[in-house]
Structure formats: C-alpha cells, structure tokens
Design a protein around this motif. Structure first.
Motif, PDB file in Angstrom:
ATOM      1  N   GLY A 139      -0.108  11.637   0.053  1.00 24.93           N
ATOM      2  CA  GLY A 139       0.704  10.452   0.293  1.00 24.93           C
ATOM      3  C   GLY A 139       1.744  10.674   1.373  1.00 24.93           C
ATOM      4  O   GLY A 139       2.080  11.802   1.714  1.00 24.93           O
ATOM      5  N   GLU A 163      -7.725   4.675  -1.816  1.00 23.07           N
ATOM      6  CA  GLU A 163      -6.591   4.645  -2.735  1.00 23.07           C
ATOM      7  C   GLU A 163      -6.702   3.617  -3.857  1.00 23.07           C
ATOM      8  O   GLU A 163      -6.496   3.952  -5.011  1.00 23.07           O
ATOM      9  CB  GLU A 163      -5.295   4.412  -1.956  1.00 23.07           C
ATOM     10  N   ASP A 216      -1.464  -1.195  -4.937  1.00 22.55           N
ATOM     11  CA  ASP A 216      -0.929   0.161  -4.937  1.00 22.55           C
ATOM     12  C   ASP A 216       0.134   0.254  -3.839  1.00 22.55           C
ATOM     13  O   ASP A 216      -0.194   0.196  -2.666  1.00 22.55           O
ATOM     14  CB  ASP A 216      -2.070   1.166  -4.680  1.00 22.55           C
ATOM     15  N   GLY A 259       2.688   2.546  -2.140  1.00 23.21           N
ATOM     16  CA  GLY A 259       3.095   3.947  -2.048  1.00 23.21           C
ATOM     17  C   GLY A 259       4.340   4.105  -1.207  1.00 23.21           C
ATOM     18  O   GLY A 259       5.238   3.262  -1.242  1.00 23.21           O
ATOM     19  N   GLY A 317       1.628   3.069  -8.038  1.00 20.27           N
ATOM     20  CA  GLY A 317       2.372   3.654  -6.921  1.00 20.27           C
ATOM     21  C   GLY A 317       3.869   3.568  -7.136  1.00 20.27           C
ATOM     22  O   GLY A 317       4.365   2.699  -7.856  1.00 20.27           O
TER      23      GLY A 317
END
Length: 339
Positions: free
Chosen positions: A10, A129, A151, A153, A281
């Motif tokens: 990430g 992802e 998600d 991140g 996330g």
C-alpha cells in the motif's frame, strides 16, 4: 518447504501475510536512507518516525505514491527487507501474491512484478485490491451474486462490483487517505494561517475527522507554525471544520461510487442493493463514511470488521488457490518464461 506470502503493497503501509501464520507484519511504507552513501538505514515504523524530522544527510522516502511505484529502487529494497523479515533463512524462494489497484497500467504491473522478483520471490502473482478486499471481508465472491466493495487506502480508492470471482465494473481514483491529509493541511493554512505537517494532519483525521455530522462535536488543539508571525501557535479545531476540509476529496469518492453504480448491469445493482456496500481500507475509518454512503446511495453500507487488514487477509486467503489461480487474476509469470 518455503512459505507462500501475500503482500498488500500500500501507499501508506505494507502488510505481509504468511501462509499458516496470518498477518505477520504491518508497517508504514517508508524508507530512510543516507543521502551521501545511499545506504538503507531504516524501513517501516522506524523510518516513519523520521518523516519531516531528518538532518540534511538522511532522507525519509515514501516509495509508493497514489498506489503505484514512484521510486522503483526503493520499493524493491523495502520489499526485500520485509520479505527477509518474515522468511527464515531457507533455500527456497517464496511464491508471492501482491495486491494492486484496479486501475493500474501494464507498465506499472510489470514494475510491481519485477520489484517482487528482484526482492527474492520465486514467482509473483497479482490480485486486484477490491477482489482481495472482498475476500478478506468474508464475501463469497465465487457465486453469481453482485457485491460492491469500496476500498479506501492511503493513495487510491478502489470501487468495484464483483461477481463470479471477477470484477464486473470498477473505478480506481487517486483520492484517498493521503489526499484527505492534504486537504486538512490546505484548510488549516487557508482558514487559520497555520502551517501543519503531514503527520499532524493524519492525527487530526484520526481523532476528530468526520465526513457526516457527528452527534457530539469533538475538538482538538493543533500545534503548528503561524504563517503571519512565523512562531509556534496552537489552534482549537472542531470536527465540523474537518468536515468542511474533507469536502472536496470526499465528493470525488462519492462521484466515483455513483459512476460505478451507473455502469453496473441492472441485475447486479439489484444484488448490491440487497447485499449492501462493504467499505474496507484505512480511509473508510474516518468517522461517518458508512453513514454518508448510505445517505447518498440509499444502499445500506457497512465498514468491514478489521477494515485495515481486509486486503492483506484476502490476499492471504487467495494463496490457497495459487495452484489454480483463476482468470481475472493477472498471472504474469505465465506470460514470460521464468529463467
């Protein structure tokens, strides 16, 4: 026998999953090195403590920006350190699955694979992802049933509708946790004439940040440098102000969610409205994100349990299917003969 490893590479942190052990490492994606000698000094948490605080000869770098590799050499060295940390000395090189944003180009994919191989992997597989996040959140993605995963991140927000083990519609935007921090820095500058660093902004986001009106307003004293006097100054900031600060990046994420829903086949939209939307996330942990998505889409939204490690867990679970990696997952080691 060597262990297979799953890596959630990430922008903000790297999580490593080892088969049979679970998540064994969760560290910030930061590398500190000596500029004069090029020597790697620290990786991960120890390097992060140096961000914004280093003397001239030491630099702390975040080698991934917006979900993709911006500094290839550093990424490879960071990966090597992390893989080395989790594998005991063995003659076998591990097979590695690395997680990538869904909007990544082939060149960027190639870079991730090469970095993995250079860092000591025998074979590198890639998984998108949102698919990993869905598996990690406990969704059975193999069924012909639509699920939507959002998600968020550090560097990218990936939104996808998943059915039959693959991504049907998706969007990947480079607006996520980092951009929320930047928005806070800009807001403090504009509104309070106060200069704050990235780490302070991150703290504010975690403590009082919200994207949906809170029942009880929270406040926090923020230290920074006054732009008018150049001296240290303390300002009290409220959660409502944070909502204003976040407005622009949050709107962009909401637009992306809408556009994915608009492009999704009607059968699957019906499934999604029954199954709800799952958020994963670190970025989804900003207070009220689930409420905001529910309010804007009319679809019940939940934040997955253990949202931060969902992607890594999903990557780990997909290690079990490595031998018959299904389509929809890029298995680039087949594309060229490994020497």
């Amino acid at each position: 026998m060597s262990k297979d490893i799953g890596i959630d590479l990430g922008t903000a942190s790297v999580l490593v999953f080892v088969k049979g052990k679970g998540i064994v490492l969760n560290e910030p994606s930061v590398v500190a090195l000596d500029k004069n000698t090029g020597k790697l000094l620290k990786v991960g948490a120890e390097a992060q403590a140096m961000l914004g605080r280093t003397p001239g000869n030491i630099i702390a770098i975040r080698p991934l920006r917006e979900g993709v590799i911006s500094d290839y050499d550093m990424t490879e060295r960071m990966l090597r350190e992390f893989i080395h940390k989790v594998t005991s000395v063995s003659l076998f090189k591990p097979r590695v699955i690395i997680c990538i944003p869904s909007g990544i180009t082939e060149v960027e994919e190639r870079a991730v694979i090469d970095a993995g191989i250079q860092a000591g992997a025998r074979k590198v597989y890639l998984i998108e992802e949102p698919v990993a996040a869905a598996i990690g959140a406990g969704i059975d993605i193999a069924k012909p049933d639509g699920h939507m995963v959002v998600d968020i991140g550090g560097g990218t927000a990936d939104i996808a509708v998943i059915s039959l083990g693959g991504v049907v519609e998706s969007a990947s935007i480079k607006i996520a946790g980092d951009q929320l921090n930047e928005a806070v820095v800009k807001y403090m500058r504009r509104k309070h004439n106060l200069l704050v660093g990235e780490r302070t902004a991150e703290e504010m986001k975690k403590q009082i940040g919200c994207v949906f009106p809170k029942e009880e307003e929270a406040t926090m004293d923020v230290k920074g440098r006054c732009l008018l006097t150049g001296l240290p100054k303390v300002v009290t900031v409220s959660s409502t102000e944070m909502m204003d600060a976040f407005e622009e990046p949050v709107e962009r994420i909401m637009e992306a969610i809408h556009s994915v829903l608009e492009r999704t086949p009607p059968e699957l939209v019906a499934d999604v409205s029954t199954n709800g939307i799952v958020m994963t996330g670190g970025g989804s942990l900003v207070d009220g994100f689930d409420k905001l998505v529910t309010a804007r889409t009319g679809i019940y939204t939940v934040i997955a349990e253990d949202a931060i490690s969902c992607v890594a867990l999903g990557t780990g679970k997909s290690l079990e299917t490595l031998s018959n990696m299904q389509d929809g997952t890029v298995n680039l080691s087949r594309r060229r003969q490994m020497n």
